[in-house]
Design a protein around this motif. Structure first.
Motif, PDB file in Angstrom:
ATOM      1  N   TYR A 137       9.597  27.070 -10.611  1.00 32.87           N
ATOM      2  CA  TYR A 137       7.868  26.411  -9.480  1.00 32.87           C
ATOM      3  C   TYR A 137       7.192  26.965 -10.544  1.00 32.87           C
ATOM      4  CZ  TYR A 137      10.997  26.232  -5.605  1.00 32.87           C
ATOM      5  OH  TYR A 137      12.324  25.698  -4.590  1.00 32.87           O
ATOM      6  N   ASN A 138       5.470  26.483  -9.984  1.00 27.15           N
ATOM      7  CA  ASN A 138       4.529  26.889 -10.059  1.00 27.15           C
ATOM      8  C   ASN A 138       3.244  26.629  -9.331  1.00 27.15           C
ATOM      9  OD1 ASN A 138       5.095  27.586 -13.074  1.00 27.15           O
ATOM     10  ND2 ASN A 138       4.930  25.758 -13.584  1.00 27.15           N
ATOM     11  N   ALA A 139       2.230  27.795  -8.778  1.00 27.68           N
ATOM     12  CA  ALA A 139       1.600  27.313  -7.996  1.00 27.68           C
ATOM     13  C   ALA A 139       0.209  27.826  -8.215  1.00 27.68           C
ATOM     14  CB  ALA A 139       1.652  29.317  -7.499  1.00 27.68           C
ATOM     15  N   ARG A 140       0.248  26.088  -9.125  1.00 31.46           N
ATOM     16  CA  ARG A 140      -0.926  25.882  -9.327  1.00 31.46           C
ATOM     17  C   ARG A 140      -1.080  24.605 -10.280  1.00 31.46           C
ATOM     18  NH1 ARG A 140       0.680  26.087 -14.874  1.00 31.46           N
ATOM     19  NH2 ARG A 140       2.471  27.395 -15.237  1.00 31.46           N
ATOM     20  N   PHE A 141      -2.014  23.742 -10.333  1.00 32.39           N
ATOM     21  CA  PHE A 141      -1.587  22.537 -11.590  1.00 32.39           C
ATOM     22  C   PHE A 141      -0.634  22.906 -12.937  1.00 32.39           C
ATOM     23  CE2 PHE A 141      -5.209  21.257  -8.552  1.00 32.39           C
ATOM     24  CZ  PHE A 141      -5.246  19.681  -8.319  1.00 32.39           C
ATOM     25  N   GLY A 142      -0.396  21.763 -13.451  1.00 31.32           N
ATOM     26  CA  GLY A 142      -0.197  22.500 -14.571  1.00 31.32           C
ATOM     27  C   GLY A 142      -1.286  21.667 -15.570  1.00 31.32           C
ATOM     28  N   ASP A 143      -0.951  22.033 -16.494  1.00 31.79           N
ATOM     29  CA  ASP A 143      -2.136  22.369 -18.136  1.00 31.79           C
ATOM     30  C   ASP A 143      -0.982  22.098 -19.121  1.00 31.79           C
ATOM     31  OD1 ASP A 143      -3.631  22.818 -19.987  1.00 31.79           O
ATOM     32  OD2 ASP A 143      -4.927  24.829 -19.433  1.00 31.79           O
ATOM     33  N   PRO A 144      -1.109  20.622 -19.536  1.00 31.96           N
ATOM     34  CA  PRO A 144      -2.366  19.386 -19.276  1.00 31.96           C
ATOM     35  C   PRO A 144      -1.508  18.543 -18.815  1.00 31.96           C
ATOM     36  CG  PRO A 144      -1.115  19.282 -21.590  1.00 31.96           C
ATOM     37  CD  PRO A 144      -0.142  20.650 -20.830  1.00 31.96           C
ATOM     38  N   GLU A 145      -0.611  18.939 -16.917  1.00 27.62           N
ATOM     39  CA  GLU A 145      -0.403  18.081 -16.958  1.00 27.62           C
ATOM     40  C   GLU A 145      -1.405  17.135 -15.657  1.00 27.62           C
ATOM     41  OE1 GLU A 145       2.009  20.495 -17.040  1.00 27.62           O
ATOM     42  OE2 GLU A 145       3.788  20.087 -16.794  1.00 27.62           O
ATOM     43  N   ALA A 146      -2.047  18.616 -15.343  1.00 28.02           N
ATOM     44  CA  ALA A 146      -3.751  18.414 -14.790  1.00 28.02           C
ATOM     45  C   ALA A 146      -3.852  16.960 -15.308  1.00 28.02           C
ATOM     46  CB  ALA A 146      -4.561  19.032 -14.046  1.00 28.02           C
ATOM     47  N   ILE A 195       1.895  23.196  -5.376  1.00 26.61           N
ATOM     48  CA  ILE A 195       3.417  24.010  -5.686  1.00 26.61           C
ATOM     49  C   ILE A 195       3.646  22.620  -6.614  1.00 26.61           C
ATOM     50  CG2 ILE A 195       5.447  24.144  -4.838  1.00 26.61           C
ATOM     51  CD1 ILE A 195       5.322  24.741  -2.961  1.00 26.61           C
ATOM     52  N   PHE A 196       3.079  23.138  -7.765  1.00 24.50           N
ATOM     53  CA  PHE A 196       4.220  22.342  -8.893  1.00 24.50           C
ATOM     54  C   PHE A 196       5.840  22.584  -9.256  1.00 24.50           C
ATOM     55  CE2 PHE A 196       3.521  21.962 -13.984  1.00 24.50           C
ATOM     56  CZ  PHE A 196       4.401  21.761 -13.937  1.00 24.50           C
ATOM     57  N   PHE A 197       6.163  21.645  -9.484  1.00 23.48           N
ATOM     58  CA  PHE A 197       7.922  20.947  -8.935  1.00 23.48           C
ATOM     59  C   PHE A 197       8.149  20.959 -11.011  1.00 23.48           C
ATOM     60  CE2 PHE A 197       7.045  20.848  -4.764  1.00 23.48           C
ATOM     61  CZ  PHE A 197       8.216  21.731  -4.320  1.00 23.48           C
ATOM     62  N   GLN A 241       5.568  14.070 -17.417  1.00 24.88           N
ATOM     63  CA  GLN A 241       6.032  14.803 -18.356  1.00 24.88           C
ATOM     64  C   GLN A 241       5.410  15.304 -19.243  1.00 24.88           C
ATOM     65  OE1 GLN A 241       9.601  12.791 -19.623  1.00 24.88           O
ATOM     66  NE2 GLN A 241       9.214  14.130 -21.536  1.00 24.88           N
ATOM     67  N   ASP A 242       5.168  16.552 -19.630  1.00 23.83           N
ATOM     68  CA  ASP A 242       4.904  17.725 -20.376  1.00 23.83           C
ATOM     69  C   ASP A 242       5.466  17.869 -21.941  1.00 23.83           C
ATOM     70  OD1 ASP A 242       3.040  19.504 -21.910  1.00 23.83           O
ATOM     71  OD2 ASP A 242       4.407  21.140 -20.593  1.00 23.83           O
ATOM     72  N   HIS A 243       5.190  17.723 -22.893  1.00 19.46           N
ATOM     73  CA  HIS A 243       5.486  18.083 -24.118  1.00 19.46           C
ATOM     74  C   HIS A 243       5.514  19.979 -24.703  1.00 19.46           C
ATOM     75  CE1 HIS A 243       4.911  13.755 -23.685  1.00 19.46           C
ATOM     76  NE2 HIS A 243       6.360  13.330 -25.040  1.00 19.46           N
ATOM     77  N   LYS A 244       6.505  20.593 -24.493  1.00 22.27           N
ATOM     78  CA  LYS A 244       6.217  22.276 -24.743  1.00 22.27           C
ATOM     79  C   LYS A 244       6.364  22.297 -26.141  1.00 22.27           C
ATOM     80  CE  LYS A 244       6.711  23.601 -19.889  1.00 22.27           C
ATOM     81  NZ  LYS A 244       7.830  23.496 -19.061  1.00 22.27           N
ATOM     82  N   ARG A 245       6.914  21.905 -26.868  1.00 22.28           N
ATOM     83  CA  ARG A 245       7.361  21.865 -28.327  1.00 22.28           C
ATOM     84  C   ARG A 245       6.452  21.747 -28.823  1.00 22.28           C
ATOM     85  NH1 ARG A 245      11.700  24.090 -29.965  1.00 22.28           N
ATOM     86  NH2 ARG A 245      13.748  24.053 -27.943  1.00 22.28           N
ATOM     87  N   THR A 248       5.085  25.702 -26.430  1.00 22.84           N
ATOM     88  CA  THR A 248       3.680  25.811 -26.552  1.00 22.84           C
ATOM     89  C   THR A 248       3.606  26.069 -25.120  1.00 22.84           C
ATOM     90  OG1 THR A 248       3.579  23.819 -26.291  1.00 22.84           O
ATOM     91  CG2 THR A 248       3.564  24.934 -28.777  1.00 22.84           C
ATOM     92  N   GLY A 249       1.813  26.341 -24.530  1.00 21.63           N
ATOM     93  CA  GLY A 249       0.960  26.014 -23.308  1.00 21.63           C
ATOM     94  C   GLY A 249       1.188  24.340 -23.140  1.00 21.63           C
ATOM     95  N   GLY A 250       2.159  23.520 -24.199  1.00 20.72           N
ATOM     96  CA  GLY A 250       2.132  22.099 -23.456  1.00 20.72           C
ATOM     97  C   GLY A 250       1.362  21.132 -24.693  1.00 20.72           C
TER      98      GLY A 250
HETATM   99  N1  GLY Z   1       2.623  22.283 -18.601  1.00 21.26           N
HETATM  100  C1  GLY Z   1       3.378  23.659 -17.998  1.00 21.26           C
HETATM  101  C2  GLY Z   1       2.980  23.988 -17.017  1.00 21.26           C
HETATM  102  O1  GLY Z   1       1.566  23.818 -16.834  1.00 21.26           O
HETATM  103  O2  GLY Z   1       3.313  25.855 -17.244  1.00 21.26           O
END
Ligand code: GLY
Ligand code: AMP
Length: 423
Positions: free
Chosen positions: A284-293, A268-270, A211-215, A225-227
Motif C-alpha cells: 500500500y502507498n498513502a499517496r499518488f504513485g509517481d509516475p502513475e499520477a 490509497i495506492f494499491f 502499470q509502472d516499470h520499476k527497473r 528505480t522510482g519508476g
Molecule cells: N511508482 C511507484 C510508486 O510511486 O511508489
C-alpha cells in the motif's frame, strides 16, 4: 481559492496541472516545486519536511487547501501539524499513513482482516530472521519495514543471498532506520497493476488502473528505480479482477483502518499482483504513485479539488468520479547512470513543443531554473506523457514526443508499455 502543493517531482507537477484546471482555484503555491511546476504555481523554497515553516506559510498566505504529494511528510505527521492549527489539508494523518510507513503494520492489518496478500513473517532482530531463512522456500522476498525510496525490497534466490540481505537491512542498516524491523514474505509471480483510489474515511472510489516499470533497463533488467514509465489503463485489469478487488480488497482495507481507529482520508495506492490464485496486495502507498499520477490525472474528468474536498469532508459518496475512455503512456527521461550515479545541470531544449500539441504533457521530475534556462536537476528529469485513443496509439505518441526534447546524458527505456502487445 488558494492552494498549496507540497512536493517537487513529476507527481506534484501532474497534481499542479490538474489543480490549475479547476475553476475554483485562483492561486497555487508549491513547496518546494520545480521549473515545470513554476508554470502553474509560485514556488517557495520550503522543504517538504519543514512542517513549522509550511504551517506558518499556509497561515500567512491564508491557504484554503494544502495537498501533500509525498510519502515522507505524510508518514512524519504533516497532516496532523496542519490540522492542529485548524488548516485544511488533503492526505492521511500520521496514524493512517502508517499503512505505507510500516510494511509490518500493513501485513498484520491484511492478515487480521483477511485481505489477500503474500504469506509472511515480521522480524525485529536479525538472529530470528536468519534462523527463519534456514527452513524457508526460495526465491524469497525481504522488505525493510519503513520508507526506503522504493528500494527496500530484495528478491533473493538462494539462502546465502537472503542471509546477506538480512544482514544488510538489519545490521548494516543499508536503508537506515527503515531496517529496524523487516518483513520476510513469500515470492509471488504474476502481472503487477497499480490502482489508486480516493478515500474519505469510509467511502472509497478507485481511479483508472495503471502499470509502472520499476527497473532501470529494457526487459525489466537493472536496478529498481522510482519508476521509468507507466501506462493506463492496464489491459490486464479486467472487470473480473476489478470485481474481485472490490469484494475482498478495497473496501475491506478502508473498513479495517476505520476499525483500528485509523480513519484514512486521502489516496490509497494499491500495488496489486494478479497471481494464479487471484489478485493479492503487494504493498500500500498513502499517496499518488509517481509516475502513475502522470498517466492517471491527465485522463481524469472530475475536478480534482472537488474530489479532494469530499475526501476531507466525508462526502465522497456524492462525487461522480469519471475518467476519459482513452489511454495514456508516460516515458521517463532520466540522466544516464540513474539510479546510481549521474550528472546534473545540463540545459534542456525543446520543452516549448508540448504547448503546441493537445494531449501531450511534459511533467518535470528533476529540473530547475538557472537564470532563464531550465536545466536537469535529478536522476529522473522529465515524464513525457501522451494520450491516444488506445494504448498502442498513446505509446506511439509518447515515444514520438520523447524526441522533441534534448539534454546531455538523456536516457530512457524503449519498452514502456510493451506488455500491451501481449494483452
Ligand atoms: N511508482 C511507484 C510508486 O510511486 O511508489
Ligand atoms: P513494494 O515496494 O513492496 O511494491 O515492492 C517493490 C517491487 O518488488 C514490487 O513492485 C514487485 O515487483 C516486487 N515484489 C514485492 N513483493 C513481492 C513478492 N511478494 N513477490 C514477488 N515480487 C515482489
Amino acid at each position: 481559492m488558494k492552494v498549496l502543493i507540497v512536493g517537487s517531482g513529476g507527481r506534484e507537477h501532474a497534481i499542479a496541472w490538474s489543480v490549475a484546471k479547476s475553476e475554483n482555484v485562483d492561486k497555487i503555491y508549491c513547496a518546494p516545486g520545480n521549473a515545470g511546476i513554476a508554470e502553474y504555481a509560485e514556488c517557495v523554497s520550503i522543504g517538504a519536511m519543514e512542517f513549522d515553516k509550511l504551517v506558518a506559510f499556509a497561515k500567512e498566505k491564508e491557504i484554503d487547501l494544502t495537498i501533500i504529494g509525498m510519502d515522507d511528510p505524510l508518514v512524519g505527521g504533516v497532516v496532523d501539524a496542519f490540522e492542529k492549527e485548524g488548516l485544511r489539508v488533503f492526505g492521511p494523518r500520521k496514524n493512517a499513513a502508517v499503512l505505507e510507513g510500516s510494511k509490518a503494520f500493513s501485513k498484520d492489518l491484511m492478515k487480521k482482516y483477511h485481505i489477500p496478500t503474500a504469506a509472511y513473517e515480521n522480524f525485529d532482530n536479525a538472529e530470528a530472521a536468519l534462523a527463519y531463512l534456514e527452513t524457508a522456500k526460495f526465491p524469497i522476498v525481504l522488505k525493510a519495514d519503513g520508507l526506503a525510496l522504493g528500494k527496500g525490497v530484495l528478491i533473493c534466490n538462494t539462502l546465502e543471498e537472503a542471509k546477506e540481505g538480512v544482514r544488510s537491512i538489519m545490521l548494516d542498516k543499508q536503508f537506515g532506520s527503515a531496517g529496524n524491523r523487516m518483513v520476510i514474505e513469500e515470492f509471488m509471480t504474476g502481472r503487477e497493476v497499480s490502482v489508486l483510489s480516493f478515500v474519505d474515511g469510509k467511502t472509497i472510489k478507485t481511479m483508472t488502473s495503471a502499470q509502472d516499470h520499476k527497473r532501470a533497463m529494457d526487459g525489466d533488467r537493472g536496478l529498481n528505480t522510482g519508476g521509468m514509465g507507466t501506462f493506463s489503463p492496464s489491459p490486464f485489469y479486467t472487470e473480473e479482477v476489478d470485481a474481485f478487488c472490490k469484494k475482498y480488497i478495497y473496501q475491506a482495507t478502508v473498513d479495517a483502518m476505520r476499525a483500528e481507529g485509523r480513519e484514512f482520508h486521502g489516496i490509497i495506492f494499491f500495488g496489486l499482483m494478479l497471481t494464479a490464485d487471484g489478485p493479492k496486495v503487494l504493498e500500500y502507498n498513502a499517496r499518488f504513485g509517481d509516475p502513475e499520477a502522470q498517466v492517471v490525472l491527465p485522463r481524469m474528468k472530475t475536478d480534482i479539488i472537488e474530489v479532494m474536498e469530499a475526501c476531507i469532508d466525508g462526502t465522497l459518496d456524492e462525487v461522480n468520479l469519471e475518467f476519459e475512455d482513452n489511454a495514456a503512456v508516460c516515458v521517463v527521461l532520466a540522466s544516464e547512470g540513474y539510479p546510481v550515479k549521474y550528472e546534473k545541470g545540463f540545459p534542456i531544449d525543446g520543452l516549448e513543443e508540448f504547448k503546441k500539441h493537445d494531449g501531450y504533457y511534459c511533467f518535470h521530475a528533476g529540473t530547475k531554473f538557472e537564470g532563464d534556462t531550465i536545466v536537469t536537476n535529478g536522476g529522473r528529469v522529465l515524464g513525457v506523457t501522451a494520450k491516444g485513443k488506445d494504448l498502442k496509439e498513446a505509446r506511439a505518441n509518447a515515444y514520438a514526443a520523447t524526441e522533441w526534447v534534448s539534454f546531455a546524458n538523456k536516457y530512457k527505456r524503449n519498452d514502456i508499455g510493451k506488455a500491451i502487445d501481449e494483452a
